[in-house]
Write an enzyme that holds these catalytic residues in place. Structure first.
Site, mmCIF file in Angstrom:
data_model
loop_
_atom_site.group_PDB
_atom_site.id
_atom_site.type_symbol
_atom_site.label_atom_id
_atom_site.label_comp_id
_atom_site.label_asym_id
_atom_site.label_seq_id
_atom_site.Cartn_x
_atom_site.Cartn_y
_atom_site.Cartn_z
ATOM 1 C CG HIS A 82 -25.046 -17.441 2.658
ATOM 2 N ND1 HIS A 82 -26.086 -17.568 3.543
ATOM 3 C CD2 HIS A 82 -24.607 -18.704 2.411
ATOM 4 C CE1 HIS A 82 -26.288 -18.842 3.803
ATOM 5 N NE2 HIS A 82 -25.399 -19.558 3.132
ATOM 6 C CG ASP A 161 -34.201 -24.657 0.823
ATOM 7 O OD1 ASP A 161 -33.527 -25.587 0.333
ATOM 8 O OD2 ASP A 161 -33.936 -24.136 1.908
ATOM 9 N NE ARG A 168 -30.812 -31.717 -0.160
ATOM 10 C CZ ARG A 168 -30.121 -30.611 0.123
ATOM 11 N NH1 ARG A 168 -30.726 -29.444 0.210
ATOM 12 N NH2 ARG A 168 -28.831 -30.653 0.294
ATOM 13 C CB SER A 183 -30.538 -25.803 -0.517
ATOM 14 O OG SER A 183 -30.824 -25.469 0.806
ATOM 15 C CE LYS A 187 -31.724 -21.780 2.251
ATOM 16 N NZ LYS A 187 -31.371 -22.820 3.163
HETATM 17 N N1 URA Z 1 -27.235 -25.029 3.802
HETATM 18 C C1 URA Z 1 -28.426 -24.930 3.172
HETATM 19 O O1 URA Z 1 -29.126 -23.928 3.285
HETATM 20 N N2 URA Z 1 -28.806 -25.967 2.379
HETATM 21 C C2 URA Z 1 -28.066 -27.078 2.197
HETATM 22 O O2 URA Z 1 -28.477 -27.960 1.461
HETATM 23 C C3 URA Z 1 -26.840 -27.160 2.872
HETATM 24 C C4 URA Z 1 -26.453 -26.113 3.667
#
Ligand code: URA
Length: 433
Positions: A82, A161, A168, A183, A187
């Site tokens: 990632h 998320d 947010r 977050s 994923k």
């Molecule tokens: N990338 C994400 O997936 N979430 C965040 O909060 C910041 C960057």
């Protein structure tokens, strides 16, 4: 349990239990908890922070809030990577085939580009015919057959998320370490791999503008990933300069192929090999040096490139244009940007270069925007290069020449010039395992 009491507890600086965290994640995802209460809770988390245990519980609750991917039907060791996002970052197209050629499977869900950062799904979709949306069975079948399959992220992955991130964004609570970590990791955990190498970017092209911010994020991502039972490591890599010379989807595919063919830019080779070695090390438990050597051999032997072509074929994409880069479609219009100045390029505002590419049509401002796969920028000079007046700094590619003017102005403003050569920055700033 009442959401009011959870907000009050966090407001007063206490830690929340796993049950309380599960309660608010579930309640908000299904719509039982309204935005105004969730906003108050997010602000309390922003101001008071979360312990490691709370962050792990939040990550797991969000990972389980929707669809999860079971990769147990993919044989053998599996690894994922990632990147926190950057400009010119086409490493997945290089790293995944290398790792697959070394015997570790990569069954990966990737995202689309947004704002100044690119996304792997868009790069793959720039290959005519490549399908990023296929059935789960076919995804597993391709991963087993060729060792890798890269598809787009399912719409129902970590829905908590998606909702929390949108809130947010409008409540000034994005820049909170526990919220960012949960977050990102929710994923990754929802998509199933046991071994995850993270590429945390630092610099003007990343959302972590400083190395300190990137180091703090990397440490917490690794700790939370391990807390969730995964094998995780992180590289902190330089994103104060674009990676490679190509920015824009099809241009980046071509550059990735150059690296897989044994050439291409040195910085892109180095970061890609380091990430591949990190994934192999997590999955095979060999030394980093041994993993780096097999990754290099996968490129030298041509096996990694062969894996990419095999994956593209299985996904319905045209492999003739990959085997012969000269056949790859190109944008209808190009223009050169020439330097009005003489001197060293001392800095490139990398986010602005990503924006210049977006203005050419290569990126999206909103999620639903369509993009031009052929648009983008080929850099001819980068930070540290000496430039004379009239030298070509970059070539812009677009399907509509009207887009050149604004992109050109944005590009020019992104560059700083000076009389002294800047000290070269390390590409791999740190490894956190
Ligand atoms: N990338 C994400 O997936 N979430 C965040 O909060 C910041 C960057």
């Amino acid at each position: 349990m009442r959401i009011y009491d959870i907000i009050k507890k966090k407001r007063d600086g206490h830690s929340l239990s796993k049950e309380e965290i599960d309660f608010f994640v579930k309640g908000y995802t299904v719509g039982d908890i309204p935005d105004y209460q969730m906003s108050a809770l997010l602000m309390a988390v922003f101001l008071r922070g979360m312990t490691h245990e709370e962050t792990v519980a939040l990550t797991m609750a969000m990972a389980r809030s929707g669809e999860t991917v079971d990769l147990s039907a993919v044989d053998g060791p599996k690894a994922d990577k990632h990147s926190t996002g950057g400009v010119g970052d086409k490493t997945t197209l290089i790293v995944a085939p290398i790792v697959a050629a070394c015997g570790v499977k990569v069954a990966k869900m990737s995202g689309k580009g947004l704002g100044h950062t690119g996304g792997t799904v868009d790069k793959l979709e720039s290959i005519e015919g490549y399908k990023t949306s296929i059935s789960r069975e076919r995804f597993i079948e391709i991963a087993n057959k060729v060792g890798l399959s890269v598809i787009g992220q399912s719409g129902n992955l970590a829905p908590a998320d998606k909702k929390i991130y949108a809130l947010r964004d409008v409540t000034a609570t994005v820049e909170s370490l526990p919220l960012i970590v949960s977050s990102i990791m929710s994923k990754k955990i929802a998509v199933g791999a046991d071994c995850i190498a993270l590429d945390v970017k630092a610099g003007s092209g990343s959302f972590c503008k400083t190395r300190e911010e990137a180091a703090n994020l990397a440490k917490e991502l690794v700790a939370v990933g391990k807390g969730a039972g995964k094998s995780v490591c992180a590289l902190i890599t330089d994103m104060d300069i674009p990676l490679g010379y190509a920015i824009g989807n099809s241009l980046e595919v071509i550059e990735a192929l150059e690296v897989l063919s044994g050439g291409g830019p040195r910085d892109l080779q180095e970061v890609s090999l380091a990430l591949a070695a990190s994934m192999l090390q997590l999955a095979l438990k060999n030394s980093y040096e041994a993993c780096l050597a097999v990754a290099q051999e996968a490129i030298r032997s041509g096996k990694a490139k062969e894996r990419l072509l095999a994956m593209v074929k299985e996904h319905g994409g045209r492999t003739d244009i990959l085997a012969n880069i000269g056949l790859f479609p190109r944008a209808a219009y190009t223009t050169e940007i020439r330097s009005a100045q003489e001197g060293y390029i001392t800095h490139m505002n990398t986010e602005s270069l990503g924006v210049a590419s977006l203005l050419l049509g290569a990126g999206r401002i909103k999620k639903e925007d369509s993009i031009d796969y052929l648009a983008g920028i080929t850099l001819c000079k980068k930070t540290g290069d000496y430039v004379r007046q009239g030298d070509v700094l970059a070539i812009l590619h677009a399907s509509d020449p009207v887009k050149f003017r604004e992109a050109q102005a944005t590009f020019i403003h992104a560059l700083d010039f000076g009389t002294c050569r800047p000290v070269p920055a390390p590409l791999i700033i740190d490894r956190i395992c």
